[in-house]
Design a protein around this motif. Sequence first.
Motif: not given
Length: 910
Positions: A103-115, A565-579
Amino acid sequence: MLGGLAKTLFGSSNERYVKSLGSIVNKINGFEPTISAMSDDQLAAQTVAFRERLGNGESLDSILPEAFATVREAAKRTLGQRHYDVQMVGGIVLHRGEIAEMRTGEGKTLVATLATYLNALPGTGVHVITVNDYLAARDAGWMSQVYSFLGLTTGVIVPNLSDQQRRDAYASDITYGTNNEFGFDYLRDNMKYDRGSMVQRPFNMAIVDEVDSVLIDEARTPLIISGPTDDKTDLYRSVDLVVKQLAAEDYEKDEKQKTIILTEDGTEKVERMLEDAGLLEGANLYDFENTQVVHHVNQSLRANMMFKADTDYIVKDGKVVIIDEFTGRMMDGRRWSDGLHQAVEAKEGVDIEPENQTMASITFQNYFRMYPKLAGMTGTAATEAAEFYDIYKMNVVTIPTNVPVKRVDEEDEFYKDTQDKFQAIAKKIRVHAELGQPVLVGTVSIEKSELLSEFLKQEQVPHKVLNARFHEMEAHIVAQAGRKSAVTIATNMAGRGTDIQLGGNLDFRMMDEHPDLVEGTPEFDAAAARIKQEIAAEKQAVLDAGGLFVLGTERHESRRIDNQLRGRSGRQGDPGLSRFYLSLDDDLLRIFGPDTLFARMMRSNIGDGEAIGSKWLSKAIETAQKKVEARNYDIRKQVVEYDDVMNDQRKVIYEQRADIMDADTVGDVVEDMRAETVNAIVGEACPPGTYPEQWDIAGMKEKLQAQLNITPPIDDWLAEEAIDPEIVVERTRAAADAHVAAKAEGLEPETWVQIEKSILLQNLDHHWKEHLATVEALRQVVHLRAYAQKTPINEYKQEAFQLFQRMLDMIREEVTRTIAYAEFQFQAPPELPQLPDFITTHFDPFTGEDDTYDFDGAGMVTSAIPTLSIPRPDGHEIGQDPAQWVGNVSRNAPCPCGSGLKYKHCHGAV
């Protein structure tokens, strides 16, 4: 029912797979105390130790836990970021050549450094692919801190680099760049005449960021390198004269589909007229020798019968200018492809500008399938999992979030029309903004963004509009979209690669508010501390207001884009709303939605400004989206099926070129070609099982002179009693070899080898280029075979194979003839030919714009993100006079005048 029960008891297959990786994560964590205790020098020395272990026969899998623990510690010391356990799972998935859906905000750029680090250890290179040049430069500069700390080198590929700069970047352990740049470098390399001038190394591994965008969305259109073609003005005019003599009953046109085909009588009529004009080989228009003529006839038919002056185009200053069918504006500088523009020019009697002929082309599907290991990451891939596996043999693994998602996804709201919907959206935004809640509004087009902006102005709501044109500017705005009461309108392309942090982003605020301060100074630290306090207070206010509110103005054709688009909200356990807000005027509902009875009921039962919401309606929308996704997949699959045919041929040609360049001598190749030419000539004149008096001696003499520049004493041979075709072949070969050997005697051996290589490569390239044009013309018309109850793809395969065989025969004959007739009057080795000025194109499948050059990335320099040394195009270096720019500015580069347009659309317009 049983499946649901089993899933409840045992978990889904994805959950079980992720759980199975827990034991590896435990091993990684087990190394953490030891690794953390190391000094910086000891940690950096780990890379040398790992490479020694690999050299002693250990596998990458065996050193994975320790290597991942090393990268985690290096990231802590350089970036101040420690990989979460779920990020370790993502790294393992990438290393295994799979797709990590995070999900957005989970740090994919940092994850890539491992592999990336693990797979770069063998020294064969890892390519990290991003969606635009801004992200390539940003990620390379940012993550190179980790790699350089551990002793690995990092390069970045952006536009306008020299060959040597590209070669250096590819020689690095890790290379960042865009899919376009990597693909074009591959094509350009396979047009070079010297192995040393090629820039890429053999492929090892690619990790693709936003893998759904690169391997699915952008893969709808191929990469094309083109150059000026031979002048075909007479052919266009001759075909135009033929087509203008046709009557209405000679063709059938479908204005809805914008197609036109000849009737049976019309075909016979055209065949007779083309034969009289000397343009037809044989009696049948649809013989494969006439493929290009058929193509030009079809384009001329479209130009004369379907395209109308002052509606589809106008003639201005002796040029045909296209009129945009949606806006009615003139589109200066844009031209129809595949010879259609030239057909319209012939119709109007204006000067015909030459076509740009395809010199090399490849689809992203076939380019990325060349990597032995391919991995990817994105926030949304599960809906396209079947396609990823079918085309790329990559599994999609959904990685759990580090903190449970608290976002609330509300049911869609339906309105009668766009006016009602946008009024409701504007009012809703105003209510939430007044509460202090930030709102991110997603639209499907720039036009809809501007329309919504007008409604918000009426409601007096301050807002910002993004239009997906300047990536760096977008990154700054999107980074601050989580501030209190911020309202940001963005198209689907906006904001990728940049997190929306509630309260704002410290790095981007420092760049925007204090660009002159230098990091590390007391002034910088004081400003950063003050802004950090402001962000913390603002974040708490936003959290109290409910977090980020994501509002979609309509559903996209693909569920994946909605999820992004929906995944932009609720990053790292933050509250959020989508509709999402929908109306019956939306394209998805209008074209693919339920039947007209449903639409009539909706219109008659919903009052003005009234909204309804229902799970049944949302389900109907999802069903429509699945239909569109399936249709788009079929289209992409067909593109791959047709390109697979060309890909087999492309591999043969490129391998032959590489073999020729690598060989110390190519004399045996040339000799074999000469022998086959002799066999063909003698075999045709002296068929097996015939007597000498039945042989076509005159024809054989003529062809031997024309092809091999020799006149052997055939009449003397015929006087012998035991003469047969094999003896004639043997003696003719000897005569031809002797003729060529005499040419080589006066030259240095190295010079002769260079001459043979040059002749081989130039003929190979010339005929391959012509073959590409012929096969493309065949692809445009092969669908007509369906009328004869034949499968077009099978017909295409058969004809393309025959055309390929004919091309190889022509190469053989041309090489033999060139060497036989060439005269050499110098001793120095000839210089290899220079490559022409290419035009590179890759059309964005959504906007239709050529996206092969992205200035924002090439010129990206920021103080907050460490950057590598990236050369930047600078108009001032070539003077201020536009006359000086000709030949010095790439056609796809930004115009040096500062207009923001590409050079070819501004001062470089033809």
